[in-house]
Design an enzyme around this catalytic site. Structure first.
Site, PDB file in Angstrom:
ATOM      1  N   ASP A 349       0.833  -1.193   0.000  1.00  0.00           N
ATOM      2  CA  ASP A 349       0.000   0.000   0.000  1.00  0.00           C
ATOM      3  C   ASP A 349       0.876   1.255   0.000  1.00  0.00           C
ATOM      4  O   ASP A 349       1.858   1.338   0.745  1.00  0.00           O
ATOM      5  CB  ASP A 349      -0.898  -0.025   1.237  1.00  0.00           C
ATOM      6  CG  ASP A 349      -1.777   1.192   1.351  1.00  0.00           C
ATOM      7  OD1 ASP A 349      -2.689   1.329   0.522  1.00  0.00           O
ATOM      8  OD2 ASP A 349      -1.553   2.007   2.268  1.00  0.00           O
ATOM      9  N   GLU A 385       1.698  -0.446  -4.966  1.00  0.00           N
ATOM     10  CA  GLU A 385       0.782   0.636  -5.301  1.00  0.00           C
ATOM     11  C   GLU A 385       1.686   1.857  -5.471  1.00  0.00           C
ATOM     12  O   GLU A 385       2.152   2.431  -4.482  1.00  0.00           O
ATOM     13  CB  GLU A 385      -0.236   0.869  -4.188  1.00  0.00           C
ATOM     14  CG  GLU A 385      -1.235   1.953  -4.543  1.00  0.00           C
ATOM     15  CD  GLU A 385      -2.204   2.260  -3.404  1.00  0.00           C
ATOM     16  OE1 GLU A 385      -3.360   2.610  -3.693  1.00  0.00           O
ATOM     17  OE2 GLU A 385      -1.794   2.153  -2.226  1.00  0.00           O
TER      18      GLU A 385
END
Length: 708
Positions: A349, A385
């Site tokens: 993330d 990401e």
């Protein structure tokens, strides 16, 4: 009970049971004292002062302490937020290396290192005890019968990812026993696995399971919950709220059993991990773990005012990846999940935050260097990401070797193309063929691109074609949260409708997007429920909705069953044909001494695209030839791989367009395999040859297969 405390060992960090007792070790560079706090079944606390400290690791060994023992720490030191120090021994702390955590944080002012009602806010000091509100770390027995289980190591170019949520996927599944729904055991249940297997995906990408802050105060006050889990409090312990086994430490065994069951079914497990920040928030947040263990070491602080935190994540703080011990924490966590929990890879993330050694993103940062050199982590799937919320954080295409990336440009281009927005066909072609403009120059392959149309963050596929605007009122923030620019199109009416023409167009658009996704080069990622018409009623930020808004509806009737069947066929079609899952780039020329290129792009009239035409922004139709006889890939024994050849005709225009077969391909016979104007896959499809026109309905695509 009288407890002895022996010196113990510096390593391993955390708690480690050796069969006779347990070693405890905690890193704190700036502490002046550490107490180990042991809790009995009634919650009574026994404190032991750790007197041994080496290399800033406080350690001790307690004979007789066994698995299931609940514990925490109290750490002494300076309470001086203006200098970055927030030690407060009145606050019980979670062990950053705990392998299991029992319970959730219960909200209350006692959790905070300062007094709520003091006008000096976090500069004040709280003397209230937090132990009764805190979950407890748990000593575990790490033994488990894996029965020979190993990582599956499915080649990346053959991978099809299914992003899902442990609770959301299983909570309403009627064939899973009620007591197992919403749990790791539920995801391991035969009913859940059967859906994944028949769908044809190869890998589940599980949203965060690191123990997280489940009920932060701002949500609890609204009766909401942190459903997504992007507020980690620990990087080793599986979240206990997803465990059917409620015994302390039982979640570890249950998670391992889930991984083993999925592996036995041929399905990889990829974890969504959040090493960029923690759930302790900004300077006004609670003191739950790392803030109280050693705030100045664990977090990035503002250099000229260390009372405050550098925030590249939008969540209040950023982990201090410049510190060697924090890098070690991350790497120890990653290795633990691979070696002890058998996961097959990770999706990071806001990964750009991990590359900020100073202020700018640097793809040569220490974190990536360590990963590249690590013999365990370098050998599993690594997905970034590739952005954060800081300046210069959008880094799609800039991550180093070994890394694949969520390709946000793919998402944006494909959404815009199918909703009819102006955009160059050159951009569309790059995205469809694996984004060589982003990944080829630094040595990466087409599977560096993780292609997706939707993700957990944003509209579902159903909502993408049903709403122009977000509808997040249920989040209690006056619809101010979530992205307002979604590149969505409601096809004429906002939300639900009975208009048959609009409903038919929406179904066609779903098929268009799914076919484009599954037949593009790279790694396709399907979001859980998109194959079954899952809707969040226009909510594009359902992070706090632990209810029917986020849970999958398994009532498979009518359009739901039709789309599910089509998606299954589509995934099987991709997996059957290696021409759609290449591991090397197209070259745009003949490879094996033949006259026809491996790839060619055409106008609807059958002529090849010119340089000028690639830049035209208003063009909405294009054809592509994929040559199955020109695949620069060999099989496991070095044999040449040959596939069938395909023509794909894309029409995002509002009117029907008749495509002409390219002149070099008119001598062959081409049969329709997929036509998204109706059901999708076609039985006994029409056959085209010569200059016979191929009609492609408005906003649809046709896939033709070359007959032998």
């Amino acid at each position: 009970m009288h407890l002895e405390l022996w010196p113990g060992n510096v390593y391993p960090l955390g708690s480690y049971w050796d069969g006779k007792g347990t070693n405890f070790a905690l890193f704190s560079e700036n502490a002046t004292g550490v107490e180990l706090c042991l809790f009995d079944k009634d919650g009574k606390e026994k404190r032991l002062t750790l007197k041994e400290v080496d290399n800033w690791v406080w350690h001790g060994y307690v004979p007789g302490i066994a698995p299931g023992q609940r514990y925490g720490y109290r750490v002494y030191g300076s309470y001086d937020p203006s200098q970055g120090h927030r030690f407060n021994p009145n606050k019980l702390l979670i062990d950053p290396y705990a392998k299991a955590i029992d319970g959730d944080v219960v909200n209350g002012p006692e959790l905070f290192g300062y007094s709520w009602d003091d006008p000096e806010e976090d500069l004040s000091f709280s003397e209230t005890d937090s132990a009764h509100l805190m979950p407890k770390s748990v000593v575990i027995d790490e033994s488990f019968d894996w029965e020979g289980d190993q990582l599956l190591r499915i080649p990346f170019h053959e991978t099809i990812i299914y992003e899902t949520h442990v609770r959301g996927f299983t909570q309403l599944q009627p064939n899973i026993p009620e007591e197992l729904r919403g749990t790791y055991a539920g995801l391991a249940h035969p009913a859940a696995i059967a859906h994944l297997q028949t769908l044809g995906i190869t890998s589940v990408e599980v949203m965060p399971v690191h123990h997280f802050l489940g009920f932060p105060g701002h949500l609890a006050d609204k009766g909401l919950k942190n459903f997504w889990g992007y507020d980690s409090l620990n990087y080793f312990a599986p979240y206990s709220g997803y465990s059917a086994d409620k015994t302390p430490g039982g979640q570890v065994r249950e998670f391992k059993a889930m991984v083993k069951a999925l592996h036995k079914a041929g399905i990889e497990v990829i974890l969504d991990v959040v090493y960029n920040h923690t759930g302790e928030g900004n300077h006004l947040g609670p003191t739950l773990s790392m803030r109280g263990v050693d705030n100045a070491a664990y977090y990035r602080l503002v250099e000229d005012d260390p009372r405050y935190y550098m925030d590249f994540t939008g969540c209040g703080n950023s982990l201090n990846v410049r510190h060697p011990q924090i890098l070690k924490l991350i790497m120890d966590s990653l290795r633990y999940w691979v070696l002890e929990m058998h996961v097959d890879g990770f999706r990071f993330d806001l990964a750009s935050a991990l590359a900020r050694e100073l202020y700018d993103v640097n793809n040569l940062a220490a974190f990536f260097t360590i990963v590249h050199q690590d013999p365990v982590i370098a050998d599993v799937k690594l997905i970034a990401e590739p952005w954060d919320v800081g300046d210069g954080g959008y880094q799609v295409g800039n991550f180093p070797l070994l890394w694949s990336e969520w390709n946000g440009r793919y998402r944006d281009v494909m959404r815009d193309f199918w909703r009819g927005e102006d955009g160059s066909l050159g951009e569309f072609a790059y995205r469809f063929t694996g984004s060589s403009d982003l990944y080829q120059t630094n040595g990466r392959s087409p599977y560096a691109s993780i292609n997706f149309i939707t993700a957990h963050d944003g509209f579902t596929l159903y909502d993408l074609v049903s709403y122009n605007e977000k509808h997040n009122e249920a989040n209690g923030e006056n619809n101010c949260d979530g992205d307002s620019h979604n590149r969505s199109w409601n096809c004429g009416v906002e939300g639900e409708t009975n208009d048959p023409a609009i409903l038919a167009l929406r179904e066609r658009q779903k098929r268009n997007l799914l076919v484009t996704l599954m037949l593009s080069q790279g790694v396709p990622m399907l979001v859980s429920g998109d194959e079954m018409q899952r809707t969040q009623k226009g909510n594009n930020n359902a992070y706090c909705q632990d209810n029917e808004i986020s849970w999958l509806d398994w009532n498979l009737q009518n359009e739901k069953a039709e789309l599910l069947n089509f998606t299954r066929q589509l995934i099987y079609f991709r997996r059957k044909h290696p021409v759609f899952q290449r591991r090397k780039w197209f070259q745009g020329r003949p490879i094996h001494g033949r006259t026809i290129s491996d790839l060619a792009w055409f106008n609807p009239d059958g002529t090849k695209m010119t340089e000028e035409q690639w830049q035209i922004g208003f063009s909405k139709a294009i054809g592509v030839f994929l040559n199955g006889e020109e695949i620069p890939r060999v099989g496991p024994q070095g044999q040449r791989i040959i596939d069938e050849s395909f023509l794909l005709f894309f029409n995002a225009h509002w009117e029907i367009i008749e495509f002409t077969l390219p002149i070099d391909l008119q001598e062959r016979e081409w049969m329709v395999e997929i036509d998204t104007k109706e059901a999708g896959f076609v039985e006994d499809g029409a056959i085209y040859t010569g200059d016979k026109a191929v009609p492609v309905t408005a906003r649809s695509l046709v896939v033709l297969r070359c007959l032998p």
